[in-house]
Design a protein around this motif. Structure first.
Motif, PDB file in Angstrom:
ATOM      1  N   VAL A 145     -11.939  71.394  26.667  1.00 18.51           N
ATOM      2  CA  VAL A 145     -10.516  71.417  26.969  1.00 18.51           C
ATOM      3  C   VAL A 145     -10.020  69.993  27.229  1.00 18.51           C
ATOM      4  N   ILE A 146     -10.775  69.237  28.003  1.00 20.29           N
ATOM      5  CA  ILE A 146     -10.396  67.859  28.314  1.00 20.29           C
ATOM      6  C   ILE A 146     -10.438  67.004  27.047  1.00 20.29           C
ATOM      7  N   LEU A 147     -11.479  67.166  26.249  1.00 19.58           N
ATOM      8  CA  LEU A 147     -11.612  66.393  25.023  1.00 19.58           C
ATOM      9  C   LEU A 147     -10.472  66.694  24.052  1.00 19.58           C
ATOM     10  N   CYS A 148     -10.145  67.966  23.863  1.00 17.26           N
ATOM     11  CA  CYS A 148      -9.044  68.353  22.966  1.00 17.26           C
ATOM     12  C   CYS A 148      -7.697  67.850  23.493  1.00 17.26           C
ATOM     13  N   THR A 149      -7.488  67.949  24.780  1.00 19.15           N
ATOM     14  CA  THR A 149      -6.242  67.468  25.386  1.00 19.15           C
ATOM     15  C   THR A 149      -6.110  65.956  25.194  1.00 19.15           C
ATOM     16  N   ALA A 150      -7.210  65.247  25.406  1.00 20.40           N
ATOM     17  CA  ALA A 150      -7.192  63.792  25.228  1.00 20.40           C
ATOM     18  C   ALA A 150      -6.923  63.431  23.759  1.00 20.40           C
ATOM     19  N   ALA A 151      -7.536  64.141  22.833  1.00 21.43           N
ATOM     20  CA  ALA A 151      -7.330  63.861  21.404  1.00 21.43           C
ATOM     21  C   ALA A 151      -5.886  64.115  21.003  1.00 21.43           C
ATOM     22  N   ILE A 152      -5.319  65.196  21.471  1.00 21.00           N
ATOM     23  CA  ILE A 152      -3.915  65.507  21.164  1.00 21.00           C
ATOM     24  C   ILE A 152      -3.006  64.452  21.787  1.00 21.00           C
ATOM     25  N   GLY A 153      -3.296  64.072  23.021  1.00 19.71           N
ATOM     26  CA  GLY A 153      -2.497  63.054  23.701  1.00 19.71           C
ATOM     27  C   GLY A 153      -2.559  61.708  22.989  1.00 19.71           C
ATOM     28  N   LEU A 154      -3.748  61.306  22.550  1.00 17.20           N
ATOM     29  CA  LEU A 154      -3.893  60.039  21.829  1.00 17.20           C
ATOM     30  C   LEU A 154      -3.165  60.077  20.486  1.00 17.20           C
ATOM     31  N   THR A 155      -3.263  61.198  19.798  1.00 20.96           N
ATOM     32  CA  THR A 155      -2.585  61.338  18.510  1.00 20.96           C
ATOM     33  C   THR A 155      -1.073  61.241  18.705  1.00 20.96           C
ATOM     34  N   TYR A 156      -0.570  61.937  19.696  1.00 20.92           N
ATOM     35  CA  TYR A 156       0.861  61.882  19.993  1.00 20.92           C
ATOM     36  C   TYR A 156       1.280  60.461  20.368  1.00 20.92           C
ATOM     37  N   SER A 157       0.506  59.818  21.244  1.00 20.14           N
ATOM     38  CA  SER A 157       0.837  58.461  21.690  1.00 20.14           C
ATOM     39  C   SER A 157       0.834  57.478  20.533  1.00 20.14           C
ATOM     40  N   ALA A 158      -0.162  57.595  19.654  1.00 16.35           N
ATOM     41  CA  ALA A 158      -0.227  56.692  18.497  1.00 16.35           C
ATOM     42  C   ALA A 158       0.983  56.893  17.590  1.00 16.35           C
ATOM     43  N   GLY A 159       1.344  58.132  17.342  1.00 12.33           N
ATOM     44  CA  GLY A 159       2.511  58.425  16.512  1.00 12.33           C
ATOM     45  C   GLY A 159       3.788  57.909  17.149  1.00 12.33           C
ATOM     46  N   TYR A 160       3.914  58.074  18.432  1.00 15.61           N
ATOM     47  CA  TYR A 160       5.086  57.597  19.141  1.00 15.61           C
ATOM     48  C   TYR A 160       5.164  56.072  19.096  1.00 15.61           C
ATOM     49  N   ALA A 161       4.015  55.421  19.324  1.00 18.38           N
ATOM     50  CA  ALA A 161       3.993  53.957  19.318  1.00 18.38           C
ATOM     51  C   ALA A 161       4.379  53.414  17.950  1.00 18.38           C
ATOM     52  N   VAL A 162       3.866  54.015  16.891  1.00 18.50           N
ATOM     53  CA  VAL A 162       4.190  53.552  15.539  1.00 18.50           C
ATOM     54  C   VAL A 162       5.670  53.787  15.251  1.00 18.50           C
ATOM     55  N   THR A 163       6.179  54.949  15.574  1.00 20.00           N
ATOM     56  CA  THR A 163       7.585  55.268  15.340  1.00 20.00           C
ATOM     57  C   THR A 163       8.482  54.384  16.183  1.00 20.00           C
ATOM     58  N   ASN A 164       8.169  54.222  17.435  1.00 23.59           N
ATOM     59  CA  ASN A 164       8.980  53.411  18.336  1.00 23.59           C
ATOM     60  C   ASN A 164       8.968  51.952  17.901  1.00 23.59           C
ATOM     61  N   THR A 165       7.845  51.437  17.464  1.00 23.99           N
ATOM     62  CA  THR A 165       7.755  50.062  16.995  1.00 23.99           C
ATOM     63  C   THR A 165       8.618  49.871  15.762  1.00 23.99           C
ATOM     64  N   ASP A 166       8.578  50.821  14.821  1.00 27.76           N
ATOM     65  CA  ASP A 166       9.408  50.725  13.625  1.00 27.76           C
ATOM     66  C   ASP A 166      10.884  50.730  13.995  1.00 27.76           C
ATOM     67  N   ALA A 167      11.285  51.587  14.922  1.00 28.93           N
ATOM     68  CA  ALA A 167      12.685  51.649  15.342  1.00 28.93           C
ATOM     69  C   ALA A 167      13.090  50.342  16.017  1.00 28.93           C
ATOM     70  N   SER A 168      12.204  49.804  16.843  1.00 26.99           N
ATOM     71  CA  SER A 168      12.516  48.539  17.506  1.00 26.99           C
ATOM     72  C   SER A 168      12.651  47.419  16.497  1.00 26.99           C
ATOM     73  N   ASN A 169      11.741  47.370  15.537  1.00 22.50           N
ATOM     74  CA  ASN A 169      11.815  46.329  14.513  1.00 22.50           C
ATOM     75  C   ASN A 169      13.084  46.457  13.700  1.00 22.50           C
ATOM     76  N   ALA A 170      13.475  47.682  13.372  1.00 21.41           N
ATOM     77  CA  ALA A 170      14.693  47.878  12.586  1.00 21.41           C
ATOM     78  C   ALA A 170      15.907  47.392  13.363  1.00 21.41           C
ATOM     79  N   SER A 171      15.958  47.704  14.650  1.00 24.55           N
ATOM     80  CA  SER A 171      17.118  47.263  15.420  1.00 24.55           C
ATOM     81  C   SER A 171      17.095  45.756  15.617  1.00 24.55           C
ATOM     82  N   VAL A 172      15.923  45.175  15.757  1.00 29.45           N
ATOM     83  CA  VAL A 172      15.840  43.728  15.890  1.00 29.45           C
ATOM     84  C   VAL A 172      16.268  43.070  14.585  1.00 29.45           C
ATOM     85  N   LYS A 173      15.803  43.590  13.446  1.00 31.37           N
ATOM     86  CA  LYS A 173      16.193  43.035  12.157  1.00 31.37           C
ATOM     87  C   LYS A 173      17.699  43.160  11.968  1.00 31.37           C
TER      88      LYS A 173
END
Length: 157
Positions: free
Chosen positions: A9-37
């Protein structure tokens, strides 16, 4: 029904959390770069307008618009602006030292010309490039302004 081991349960929760965080970080970085550009391009174009304004307003202290000028040479002048979404070309007609007409002669931006079709009249009405930004077509608006500034540079008296 069998119960899952707590480690799984802990391992699956951590994997889902990391996947979500990675997706959020990539999306958020792209949005930040677009607004900066977008900000960078807007800043450059605003700085260009200020430079144009400062260079053309010497001797005309009564001007209220940033690019308003009453000593343009009569004639028809063309200008073009480009951005990552395409280009806009304009034709500016000067009569009696004032902006008499502005026409969009070519628009290859990803947004249709109809999105910015009201801007030429705003330039004529305001006698400068201080036009309203078109929501959803910001780059097209900025590209149009750049095209008009380029044409007005040619018309300086």
């Amino acid at each position: 029904m069998s119960k899952l081991n707590n480690k799984w349960v802990i391992l699956c929760t951590a994997a889902i959390g990391l996947t979500y965080s990675a997706g959020y970080a990539v999306t958020n970085t792209d949005a930040s770069n677009a607004s900066v550009k977008g900000y960078s391009q807007t800043s450059i174009q605003q700085n260009n307008q200020k430079t144009y304004s400062n260079s053309t307003q010497s001797g005309n202290s009564n001007s209220s618009s940033s690019t308003s000028q009453s000593n343009y040479k009569n004639g028809t002048y063309t200008g073009q602006g480009e951005c990552k979404f395409g280009a806009v070309a304009v034709k500016v007609t000067i009569k009696q030292g004032k902006i008499n007409a502005v026409e969009i002669t070519d628009c290859t931006t990803s947004y249709p010309e109809s999105a910015i079709e009201g801007l030429p009249q705003e330039v004529v009405d305001r006698q400068g490039t201080d036009v309203d930004n078109v929501s959803g077509a910001t780059f097209s608006t900025e590209t149009f302004k750049t095209a008009v500034i380029n044409a007005l540079e040619k018309a300086k008296g």
